[in-house]
Each structure stands twice: as structure tokens, then as C-alpha cells.
Design a protein around this motif. Structure first.
Motif, PDB file in Angstrom:
ATOM      1  N   GLU A 298      11.820  -9.891 -30.027  1.00  0.00           N
ATOM      2  CA  GLU A 298      11.369  -9.844 -31.419  1.00  0.00           C
ATOM      3  C   GLU A 298      11.968  -8.661 -32.181  1.00  0.00           C
ATOM      4  O   GLU A 298      11.911  -8.633 -33.407  1.00  0.00           O
ATOM      5  N   GLY A 299      12.510  -7.705 -31.448  1.00  0.00           N
ATOM      6  CA  GLY A 299      13.019  -6.495 -32.084  1.00  0.00           C
ATOM      7  C   GLY A 299      14.509  -6.320 -31.912  1.00  0.00           C
ATOM      8  O   GLY A 299      15.309  -7.159 -32.333  1.00  0.00           O
ATOM      9  N   CYS A 300      14.921  -5.222 -31.263  1.00  0.00           N
ATOM     10  CA  CYS A 300      16.346  -4.884 -31.187  1.00  0.00           C
ATOM     11  C   CYS A 300      17.153  -5.911 -30.388  1.00  0.00           C
ATOM     12  O   CYS A 300      18.329  -6.151 -30.705  1.00  0.00           O
ATOM     13  N   ILE A 301      16.557  -6.522 -29.378  1.00  0.00           N
ATOM     14  CA  ILE A 301      17.279  -7.548 -28.618  1.00  0.00           C
ATOM     15  C   ILE A 301      17.461  -8.801 -29.463  1.00  0.00           C
ATOM     16  O   ILE A 301      18.538  -9.414 -29.468  1.00  0.00           O
ATOM     17  N   ARG A 302      16.430  -9.150 -30.211  1.00  0.00           N
ATOM     18  CA  ARG A 302      16.544 -10.326 -31.084  1.00  0.00           C
ATOM     19  C   ARG A 302      17.610 -10.103 -32.157  1.00  0.00           C
ATOM     20  O   ARG A 302      18.303 -11.052 -32.565  1.00  0.00           O
ATOM     21  N   GLU A 303      17.768  -8.874 -32.602  1.00  0.00           N
ATOM     22  CA  GLU A 303      18.800  -8.579 -33.597  1.00  0.00           C
ATOM     23  C   GLU A 303      20.195  -8.814 -33.031  1.00  0.00           C
ATOM     24  O   GLU A 303      21.092  -9.281 -33.743  1.00  0.00           O
ATOM     25  N   ILE A 304      20.384  -8.494 -31.739  1.00  0.00           N
ATOM     26  CA  ILE A 304      21.675  -8.770 -31.106  1.00  0.00           C
ATOM     27  C   ILE A 304      21.918 -10.269 -31.073  1.00  0.00           C
ATOM     28  O   ILE A 304      23.018 -10.757 -31.369  1.00  0.00           O
ATOM     29  N   GLU A 305      20.881 -11.023 -30.721  1.00  0.00           N
ATOM     30  CA  GLU A 305      21.024 -12.482 -30.659  1.00  0.00           C
ATOM     31  C   GLU A 305      21.333 -13.065 -32.037  1.00  0.00           C
ATOM     32  O   GLU A 305      22.153 -13.982 -32.173  1.00  0.00           O
ATOM     33  N   LYS A 306      20.697 -12.528 -33.064  1.00  0.00           N
ATOM     34  CA  LYS A 306      20.973 -13.015 -34.420  1.00  0.00           C
ATOM     35  C   LYS A 306      22.418 -12.738 -34.824  1.00  0.00           C
ATOM     36  O   LYS A 306      23.053 -13.559 -35.492  1.00  0.00           O
ATOM     37  N   ARG A 307      22.922 -11.583 -34.424  1.00  0.00           N
ATOM     38  CA  ARG A 307      24.325 -11.269 -34.722  1.00  0.00           C
ATOM     39  C   ARG A 307      25.243 -12.267 -34.019  1.00  0.00           C
ATOM     40  O   ARG A 307      26.221 -12.747 -34.592  1.00  0.00           O
ATOM     41  N   ALA A 308      24.906 -12.604 -32.771  1.00  0.00           N
ATOM     42  CA  ALA A 308      25.696 -13.600 -32.036  1.00  0.00           C
ATOM     43  C   ALA A 308      25.609 -14.964 -32.715  1.00  0.00           C
ATOM     44  O   ALA A 308      26.611 -15.692 -32.794  1.00  0.00           O
ATOM     45  N   GLU A 309      24.437 -15.309 -33.214  1.00  0.00           N
ATOM     46  CA  GLU A 309      24.277 -16.607 -33.887  1.00  0.00           C
ATOM     47  C   GLU A 309      25.149 -16.702 -35.135  1.00  0.00           C
ATOM     48  O   GLU A 309      25.734 -17.752 -35.419  1.00  0.00           O
ATOM     49  N   ARG A 310      25.256 -15.602 -35.866  1.00  0.00           N
ATOM     50  CA  ARG A 310      26.113 -15.606 -37.053  1.00  0.00           C
ATOM     51  C   ARG A 310      27.589 -15.738 -36.656  1.00  0.00           C
ATOM     52  O   ARG A 310      28.337 -16.522 -37.247  1.00  0.00           O
ATOM     53  N   LEU A 311      28.001 -14.994 -35.654  1.00  0.00           N
ATOM     54  CA  LEU A 311      29.407 -14.987 -35.269  1.00  0.00           C
ATOM     55  C   LEU A 311      29.840 -16.302 -34.618  1.00  0.00           C
ATOM     56  O   LEU A 311      30.950 -16.785 -34.844  1.00  0.00           O
ATOM     57  N   PHE A 312      28.967 -16.872 -33.796  1.00  0.00           N
ATOM     58  CA  PHE A 312      29.303 -18.119 -33.109  1.00  0.00           C
ATOM     59  C   PHE A 312      28.859 -19.352 -33.908  1.00  0.00           C
ATOM     60  O   PHE A 312      29.098 -20.479 -33.473  1.00  0.00           O
ATOM     61  N   ASN A 313      28.217 -19.103 -35.051  1.00  0.00           N
ATOM     62  CA  ASN A 313      27.802 -20.173 -35.960  1.00  0.00           C
ATOM     63  C   ASN A 313      26.916 -21.201 -35.261  1.00  0.00           C
ATOM     64  O   ASN A 313      27.180 -22.409 -35.271  1.00  0.00           O
ATOM     65  N   VAL A 314      25.840 -20.717 -34.649  1.00  0.00           N
ATOM     66  CA  VAL A 314      24.894 -21.581 -33.952  1.00  0.00           C
ATOM     67  C   VAL A 314      23.474 -21.224 -34.383  1.00  0.00           C
ATOM     68  O   VAL A 314      23.217 -20.147 -34.928  1.00  0.00           O
ATOM     69  N   LYS A 315      22.563 -22.156 -34.109  1.00  0.00           N
ATOM     70  CA  LYS A 315      21.158 -21.908 -34.457  1.00  0.00           C
ATOM     71  C   LYS A 315      20.488 -20.931 -33.506  1.00  0.00           C
ATOM     72  O   LYS A 315      19.602 -20.173 -33.910  1.00  0.00           O
TER      73      LYS A 315
END
Length: 463
Positions: free
Chosen positions: A49-66
Motif C-alpha cells: 500500500e505504500g513504498c512497494i506499491r509505488e514501485i509497482e505503479k511505476r512498473a505499470e506505467r512503464l510496461f503499460n499494464v493494469k
């Protein structure tokens, strides 16, 4: 950034009455002071929910996935979790036979029944599998209409890609899900020309960041665009990933994603380095680079996989790898009986490519064709006696290999690298397989088995 949080905590003066046991003491050159556990403020990989989720969100933007899930035990954990999320025990799954052994482990753990697609071998280089075609997938689903899932590898270890968009369409029309092992293709999401698994419409895929991008070993991502699958994937990842994840590994993922964001020009420079390398090696007379010799039937190929074929020469792939190591101080990714793979990435330098090109050109001039190395590994199709998950129902014992023809193996047998099974638990050992294993070993291949009996001349088989 997670890294900055780790640095700040290491310098905060807080005394660690918690794991890990090294207590952040700088025992050696390793960053012990940054190695933490799930303490307050550092989030939870299994419920981010915090800093780890932010990494995942960055990956979602870069890899263009949900949804992108961090993996810190390699693509293997994602493969196990993905296949379990897409199937139920007893389901039939269709697998490309050149899948990594972790796919076969998932089949056994999940209690699945398998049917295989055998990708055609390349005509001039039969050691290398071509891609899976939509026709092969269609025919497999026609023959097994109850199949719930198709699993394939694209790109392969040698960089060969399949037409994932057409295959995804075939799966969708036949009511089957599609899982793609893209472990060797994380970088292809940024080359602006490859149709990746997620763009093609696959249900789930896995990419290994550490293989072709600047991230620490064991780091990967599990990707999906299927909203209903997200909670199930998270649940199954919690089963297969450690409950004590490495924050150093997760931080390296964050740095890797940041590198991608800030170095778009780096990928352009990488393409130019590859152009120069292939131009310099066009004059090779005996060695061949697979990328320059692909038949039209191959849908796609990652030219960053520098596959150097020795077939037709008096040099084996293993001998070429040893020459590169001993004389030129170049360590390659893997060697087979008639080829070598030199893996490149966006982080390679001009000097590295120049050294490899120079070495290949010098070695090429020494080679002869009057006594050519004619051996190339072959696809052996074995009959299945029962599923791998049913082996425990049958009595077995360790037996000398030369006494096992006609018996059922209770362990996988594979050459490593790359770890693709030559025989799978529950299959009947044939004379053809035994001859192939003997030839592979005579030509320098390293053969292993899942119970580690094979190197001792034994194999676990039916009584």
C-alpha cells in the motif's frame, strides 16, 4: 524512493531489535546496513500500500499494464503463481515443449494434465526451436477442446519470438487462457517494434528484469491486464514467494525502472551498437550469427541475443565458449553442442561489442570445414504413461541408466542451461532418448535430473 528510505533509516540511529541477524553491521563490502525486514513504514510485499506499491505503479506505467507484481525469487515464482491462478486441479493445459522446467514444476504442483506443442526446429540449425504458430495452437485446442490454458515461451532462450497476437486470438476464440513466459524479453517492452504478450492480449506474462535490464539477480515482474485475476494472482504469489522479501532486491527494481525512465536514448544507442556489431561480423565465413540466418518462417527474433552457430565447422559450441573465455577473457551466457549464446543488454559498451566482434573474426579464420562438427541436439518425443503429479502412486527405485529403456521416469532430465526437460516425470524412457543423452554428454553438455541421480549414472524409474 525506497532506496532513499533505506539510506535514511540506516543513518537514523535506530537500533535494530529485529531481523536480519546481521543487525545492519558492515561485516564486509555488502550493503548490510540497507538490508531490512517489514518494519513500520516499509510496506508489505504481500499487501503493498505504500513504498512497494509505488514501485509497482511505476512498473505499470512503464510496461503499460493494469497490474505489475514485484517478484523477488525470479520469474519462477511468477510462473508458479500465474499457472495456479489460471487453472484448477485436473485441468488440461497445452504447453510448448520448449518451456522452462519451472512450468513443468507448476503442472506437477497444481495437479494438471499436459498436452504438448512441439515447435518446429530451424531447418539449418535443428538444435534451435522456432516459434509456436497460431496453427499449432489452433490444432492443439481442436484436439483437446477441454484445455483451459496454453503456456508458451516467447522470446525463447535463443531470442525466437512467436506471433502472440494471433495466438491470443485463437485462445480467446476457443475459450482458453494464455500465459506467456517472457522472462528473456523484459527489454522488448521498450524497443518500439515488438508486440509483447500484454499488448497482444495474453492473460498473464512474466518478465525477468535481471536478465536483460539493470536489476539484481532474482528480480522480475508478473504482469496482467485482467482485473478479476488480480486478487487471485496476489493470493497465489503469497504462497510461492517468501514471507521475508529482500528490500535490497526490491530497491534494485526501483532503480531499474528509474533507469528506463531516464535513459530512453540509451535504448537507441543500444540499437546502434547492435547495428555496428552485425555489420562488423558480416564477413564471418565459418561461424554464423543466427539473427543473420533466420528463415522467413520465424515470426520475430531478438537480435540482442547473439547466438553464434558453430555447426558445419570443426569446433563445438562448448569449445568456442572455452576459447572466448581463455584467450579473449569473454564469458558467454551458455554453450550448447553447436552454438553459443552471448547475451547483450542496454548496459553493454562499445568496447564490449568490439572485443566480441574482434574475437569472433580471429577465431573464424582458424576454423576448418573438412572435419565438421555435425552433431546437433534433437527433439525427442516420449510417450506419457501418466501425469507427473501421479508419479507418487507408483513404486520406484534408482536404476542404472542403461537398464531403464521402456520404464517410466520419476524425475525430469534436462540439460542446464537452459533447463528445458528432455524427459518429464511420467514419460516412458526410450532407446532414442538414451542415445541422445549419451551423445549430448559426449559433446560436452551438462545433464542433470530433478533428484540429482543422473550425474551418477542412475535414474529414478518404475520398479
Amino acid at each position: 524512493m525506497l532506496y532513499e528510505k533505506l539510506k535514511a533509516y540506516a543513518e537514523s540511529g535506530v537500533y535494530p531489535f529485529h531481523m536480519p541477524g546481521h543487525k545492519r553491521q558492515k561485516i564486509c563490502g555488502l550493503p548490510y546496513d540497507l538490508d531490512l525486514t517489514e518494519i513500520d513504514g516499509f510496506d508489505n510485499l504481500h499487501h503493498p500500500e505504500g513504498c512497494i506499491r509505488e514501485i509497482e505503479k511505476r512498473a505499470e506505467r512503464l510496461f503499460n499494464v493494469k497490474r505489475a507484481f514485484l517478484l523477488i525469487n525470479g520469474a519462477t515464482g511468477g510462473i508458479l503463481a500465474g499457472i495456479r491462478s489460471l487453472t484448477s486441479p485436473g485441468d488440461t493445459v497445452i504447453i510448448a515443449r520448449n518451456c522452462h522446467r519451472s512450468v513443468y514444476n507448476a503442472v506437477e504442483l497444481c495437479g494438471l494434465n499436459t498436452e504438448y506443442i512441439y515447435p518446429e526446429r530451424l531447418p539449418e540449425h535443428p538444435s534451435v526451436c522456432g516459434g509456436v504458430t497460431e496453427k499449432e495452437v489452433y490444432e492443439a485446442l481442436q484436439a483437446h477442446p477441454d484445455a483451459k490454458l496454453v503456456v508458451l515461451t516467447s522470446p525463447t532462450y535463443e531470442g525466437v519470438g512467436s506471433d502472440l497476437a494471433l495466438i491470443a486470438e485463437v485462445c480467446f476464440n476457443r475459450g482458453a487462457r494464455l500465459f506467456v513466459d517472457e522472462a528473456h524479453g523484459a527489454h522488448l517492452y521498450f524497443d518500439n517494434k515488438t508486440v509483447t504478450a500484454m499488448a497482444a492480449g495474453a492473460d498473464v506474462s512474466v518478465v525477468s528484469l535481471h536478465k536483460t535490464l539493470p536489476s539484481l539477480t532474482q528480480t522480475a515482474l508478473l504482469l496482467t491486464n485482467d482485473d478479476p485475476l488480480i486478487p487471485l494472482l496476489q493470493e497465489n504469489l503469497s504462497m510461492f514467494e517468501t514471507s521475508s522479501p529482500s528490500y535490497l532486491l526490491m530497491s534494485s527494481v526501483e532503480w531499474c525502472l528509474r533507469y528506463i525512465e531516464e535513459n530512453k536514448s540509451g535504448f537507441e544507442s543500444y540499437e546502434k551498437r547492435l547495428d555496428t556489431f552485425y555489420q562488423r561480423t558480416e564477413s564471418l565465413q565459418n561461424l554464423q550469427l543466427l539473427y543473420q540466418r533466420l528463415p522467413e518462417s520465424v515470426y520475430d527474433n531478438d537480435r540482442g541475443k547473439l547466438v553464434i552457430m558453430t555447426s558445419g565447422t570443426d569446433l563445438s559450441g562448448h569449445a568456442l565458449a572455452e576459447l572466448l573465455r581463455r584467450e579473449f577473457k569473454l564469458e558467454t551466457e551458455m554453450s550448447a553442442c553447436d552454438y553459443v549464446i552471448a547475451m547483450s543488454s542496454v548496459c553493454d559498451t562499445d568496447e564490449g561489442f568490439e572485443r566480441l566482434a574482434d574475437a569472433l573474426l580471429k577465431i573464424d579464420k582458424r576454423l576448418r570445414r573438412d572435419n565438421p562438427n555435425k552433431f546437433s541436439a534433437k527433439e525427442i518425443k516420449l510417450k506419457k504413461a501418466y501425469s507427473s503429479c501421479d508419479c507418487f502412486r507408483h513404486a520406484s527405485a534408482e536404476r542404472p541408466l542403461n537398464e531403464t529403456s521402456g520404464t517410466v521416469t520419476h524425475e525430469d532430465v534436462f540439460a542446464y542451461p537452459p533447463g528445458i526437460p528432455l524427459a518429464v516425470k511420467g514419460e516412458i524412457i526410450s532407446d532414442e532418448l538414451l542415445r541422445e543423452l549419451e551423445e549430448l554428454e559426449q559433446n560436452g553438455a551438462n545433464i542433470f535430473s530433478s533428484r540429482n541421480t543422473y550425474p551418477h549414472g542412475l535414474i529414478t524409474a518404475d520398479l
